[in-house]
Scaffold this motif. Structure first.
Motif: not given
Length: 244
Positions: A70, A73, A76, A101
């Protein structure tokens, strides 16, 4: 090449391979040293690598270990990119505790999340469990075939047998089933399933995914209302998980 060098190469080729992505070099190498002591071959990378996704295909890892990183991201985003071409187990490491999250990380294609600070032995156990589960579901010599009680799926021939009898699936139904079974226990949102299976631009409601899941359950589940294989994860999507 002498005998000793050849033997060392053979041993390395038999070791399970893990790629660790973490911008903190010290943390990355600390984890790598621990995993190496337990018999893994470990490759460390950072998000600054401009061709990071190519690293996974080059090394053919048995598991991917990603820092969630973070607030950008990056983990992801990388996970979503990798899921277009690999089914390798992917485990996130995160310093964040927010449920939303975690849901986002899992729906992007992650298999599991471990939150810092963590016990290294717990990390090792989870890594081994995911690699073991993946190899059990798809043995190296039969990666296209999944055999479970009352259900057999051949991804190459696109044949599905339920209690020994072949069932007819539409191309979209089989596509949904293939995505889910190749990634057991991974949660897919309705949106991500639509984008993976319905390659044309979105012209209809996402309800069509739920209708196809409903029809798929009617064909492969003994009781569609109490599914044994295709499960709904409330607020997140669907996953394939065998319930004995």
């Amino acid at each position: 090449m002498n005998v000793k060098t050849f033997a060392q190469k053979v041993v390395r080729s038999l070791r399970e391979k893990i790629i660790v992505i973490d911008d903190n070099r010290e943390v990355c190498h600390h984890v790598a040293r621990y995993l190496t002591r337990h018999g893994f071959e470990v490759i460390c990378e950072t998000y600054s690598n401009p061709v990071l996704s190519n690293v996974f295909h080059q090394h053919k890892a048995d598991l991917l270990l990603l820092d969630l990183k973070q607030p950008h991201l990056a983990g992801i985003e990388l996970c979503e990119e990798l899921r277009k071409s690999t089914d390798t187990p992917l485990l996130f490491i995160s310093s964040h505790h927010e449920d939303q999250l975690k849901i986002q990380a899992l729906t992007s294609g992650g298999d599991d999340i471990i939150t810092r600070p963590f016990n290294q032995d717990v990390l090792l156990a989870r890594i081994r469990a995911h690699i073991r589960r993946n190899k059990r579901a798809f043995p190296t010599h039969q990666q296209h075939l999944l055999v479970l009680p009352d259900l057999e799926i051949d991804l190459l021939s696109q044949r599905v047998l339920v209690s020994g009898s072949e069932v007819s699936l539409s191309s979209k139904e089989f596509g949904l089933l293939a995505v889910l079974v190749k990634n057991p226990n991974r949660i897919y949102s309705v949106e991500s399933l639509y984008e993976l299976i319905w390659t044309e631009s979105r012209m209809s409601s996402l309800q069509t995914v739920m209708v196809h899941i409903y029809n798929l359950r009617r064909k492969i589940e003994a009781d569609p209302h109490k599914p044994r294989y295709i499960h709904t994860v409330r607020g997140a999507g669907y996953k394939f998980q065998f319930e004995p």
